[in-house]
Design a protein around this motif. Structure first.
Motif, PDB file in Angstrom:
ATOM      1  N   ALA A 136      38.893  30.591  51.805  1.00 51.83           N
ATOM      2  CA  ALA A 136      39.456  30.879  52.940  1.00 51.83           C
ATOM      3  C   ALA A 136      39.980  32.373  52.928  1.00 51.83           C
ATOM      4  CB  ALA A 136      40.547  29.819  52.933  1.00 51.83           C
ATOM      5  N   THR A 137      39.790  33.088  51.884  1.00 49.66           N
ATOM      6  CA  THR A 137      40.521  34.307  51.731  1.00 49.66           C
ATOM      7  C   THR A 137      39.638  35.161  50.661  1.00 49.66           C
ATOM      8  OG1 THR A 137      42.705  33.541  52.146  1.00 49.66           O
ATOM      9  CG2 THR A 137      42.618  35.569  50.991  1.00 49.66           C
ATOM     10  N   ILE A 138      39.381  36.315  51.043  1.00 49.24           N
ATOM     11  CA  ILE A 138      38.816  37.150  50.230  1.00 49.24           C
ATOM     12  C   ILE A 138      39.470  38.433  50.262  1.00 49.24           C
ATOM     13  CG2 ILE A 138      36.469  38.513  49.732  1.00 49.24           C
ATOM     14  CD1 ILE A 138      35.035  36.193  51.116  1.00 49.24           C
ATOM     15  N   GLU A 139      39.698  39.141  49.116  1.00 51.35           N
ATOM     16  CA  GLU A 139      40.338  40.435  48.806  1.00 51.35           C
ATOM     17  C   GLU A 139      39.462  41.342  48.270  1.00 51.35           C
ATOM     18  OE1 GLU A 139      43.911  39.668  46.762  1.00 51.35           O
ATOM     19  OE2 GLU A 139      44.680  38.185  48.043  1.00 51.35           O
ATOM     20  N   VAL A 140      39.409  42.646  48.868  1.00 47.10           N
ATOM     21  CA  VAL A 140      38.603  43.613  48.097  1.00 47.10           C
ATOM     22  C   VAL A 140      39.411  44.731  48.030  1.00 47.10           C
ATOM     23  CG1 VAL A 140      36.684  45.329  48.202  1.00 47.10           C
ATOM     24  CG2 VAL A 140      36.522  42.766  49.323  1.00 47.10           C
ATOM     25  N   ALA A 141      39.472  45.274  46.991  1.00 50.23           N
ATOM     26  CA  ALA A 141      40.390  46.318  46.566  1.00 50.23           C
ATOM     27  C   ALA A 141      39.579  47.448  45.740  1.00 50.23           C
ATOM     28  CB  ALA A 141      41.629  45.874  45.865  1.00 50.23           C
ATOM     29  N   VAL A 142      39.933  48.724  45.843  1.00 49.75           N
ATOM     30  CA  VAL A 142      39.432  49.903  45.041  1.00 49.75           C
ATOM     31  C   VAL A 142      40.691  50.675  44.694  1.00 49.75           C
ATOM     32  CG1 VAL A 142      37.937  52.079  45.014  1.00 49.75           C
ATOM     33  CG2 VAL A 142      37.376  49.805  46.133  1.00 49.75           C
ATOM     34  N   SER A 143      40.798  51.253  43.208  1.00 55.98           N
ATOM     35  CA  SER A 143      41.767  51.528  42.783  1.00 55.98           C
ATOM     36  C   SER A 143      41.328  52.647  41.649  1.00 55.98           C
ATOM     37  CB  SER A 143      43.125  50.667  42.272  1.00 55.98           C
ATOM     38  OG  SER A 143      42.451  49.963  41.321  1.00 55.98           O
ATOM     39  N   GLN A 144      42.324  53.442  41.320  1.00 55.67           N
ATOM     40  CA  GLN A 144      41.869  54.445  40.228  1.00 55.67           C
ATOM     41  C   GLN A 144      43.235  54.257  39.141  1.00 55.67           C
ATOM     42  OE1 GLN A 144      41.381  58.628  41.505  1.00 55.67           O
ATOM     43  NE2 GLN A 144      41.769  59.331  39.307  1.00 55.67           N
ATOM     44  N   HIS A 145      42.766  54.284  37.944  1.00 54.09           N
ATOM     45  CA  HIS A 145      43.659  54.032  36.983  1.00 54.09           C
ATOM     46  C   HIS A 145      43.032  55.149  35.883  1.00 54.09           C
ATOM     47  CE1 HIS A 145      45.395  50.597  38.520  1.00 54.09           C
ATOM     48  NE2 HIS A 145      44.326  50.060  38.753  1.00 54.09           N
ATOM     49  N   ASP A 146      43.984  56.151  35.676  1.00 52.10           N
ATOM     50  CA  ASP A 146      43.770  57.161  34.727  1.00 52.10           C
ATOM     51  C   ASP A 146      42.270  58.054  35.267  1.00 52.10           C
ATOM     52  OD1 ASP A 146      45.902  57.125  33.145  1.00 52.10           O
ATOM     53  OD2 ASP A 146      44.859  55.640  32.161  1.00 52.10           O
ATOM     54  N   ARG A 147      41.219  57.662  34.414  1.00 59.04           N
ATOM     55  CA  ARG A 147      39.859  58.477  34.774  1.00 59.04           C
ATOM     56  C   ARG A 147      38.857  57.091  34.918  1.00 59.04           C
ATOM     57  NH1 ARG A 147      39.143  63.304  35.194  1.00 59.04           N
ATOM     58  NH2 ARG A 147      36.804  63.218  34.475  1.00 59.04           N
ATOM     59  N   LYS A 148      39.513  56.060  35.470  1.00 58.40           N
ATOM     60  CA  LYS A 148      38.612  55.001  36.013  1.00 58.40           C
ATOM     61  C   LYS A 148      38.736  54.347  37.139  1.00 58.40           C
ATOM     62  CE  LYS A 148      38.729  53.217  31.007  1.00 58.40           C
ATOM     63  NZ  LYS A 148      37.377  53.445  30.577  1.00 58.40           N
ATOM     64  N   LEU A 149      37.744  54.072  37.905  1.00 57.87           N
ATOM     65  CA  LEU A 149      37.770  53.562  39.275  1.00 57.87           C
ATOM     66  C   LEU A 149      37.437  51.996  38.994  1.00 57.87           C
ATOM     67  CD1 LEU A 149      37.366  54.273  42.298  1.00 57.87           C
ATOM     68  CD2 LEU A 149      34.856  54.418  41.957  1.00 57.87           C
ATOM     69  N   VAL A 150      38.154  51.268  39.805  1.00 58.48           N
ATOM     70  CA  VAL A 150      38.072  49.838  39.606  1.00 58.48           C
ATOM     71  C   VAL A 150      38.201  49.359  40.996  1.00 58.48           C
ATOM     72  CG1 VAL A 150      39.220  47.788  38.884  1.00 58.48           C
ATOM     73  CG2 VAL A 150      39.768  49.867  37.558  1.00 58.48           C
TER      74      VAL A 150
END
Length: 93
Positions: free
Chosen positions: A3-17
């Motif tokens: 019913a729900t889908i979440e998509v997120a892009v984030s940066q932590h230090d020198r890592k892309l998540v």
């Protein structure tokens, strides 16, 4: 049947998540590589590895799935942040 889908892009230090999560059926991660789970997750893992990254999967039957791809960010020659893609995944010039 999520019913729900979440998509997120984030940066932590020198890592892309990149995180994709849903509230669907979920599955047993111990069944990866068997006939019960498709080859899509294996392919995602291989592609993450090709970029020097890591694929993490958290799931359980009836409780949805969370997939995270973590990739080291590299600084390119123009001082902009970039993720280095393998030659086979770069757009033709």
């Amino acid at each position: 049947n999520a019913a729900t889908i979440e998509v997120a892009v984030s940066q932590h230090d020198r890592k892309l998540v990149l995180t994709v999560a849903d509230d669907g059926n979920g599955f047993d991660p111990l069944q990866l590589g068997t006939h019960q789970v498709g080859m899509g997750l294996l392919t995602m893992s291989e592609r993450a590895a090709m970029m020097g990254g890591k694929l993490s999967i958290i799931s359980s039957p009836g409780k949805g799935t969370r997939i995270m791809v973590t990739v080291e960010i590299q600084e390119d020659t123009t001082s902009k942040m970039a993720v280095e893609l393998p030659r086979s995944h770069r757009a033709a010039s």
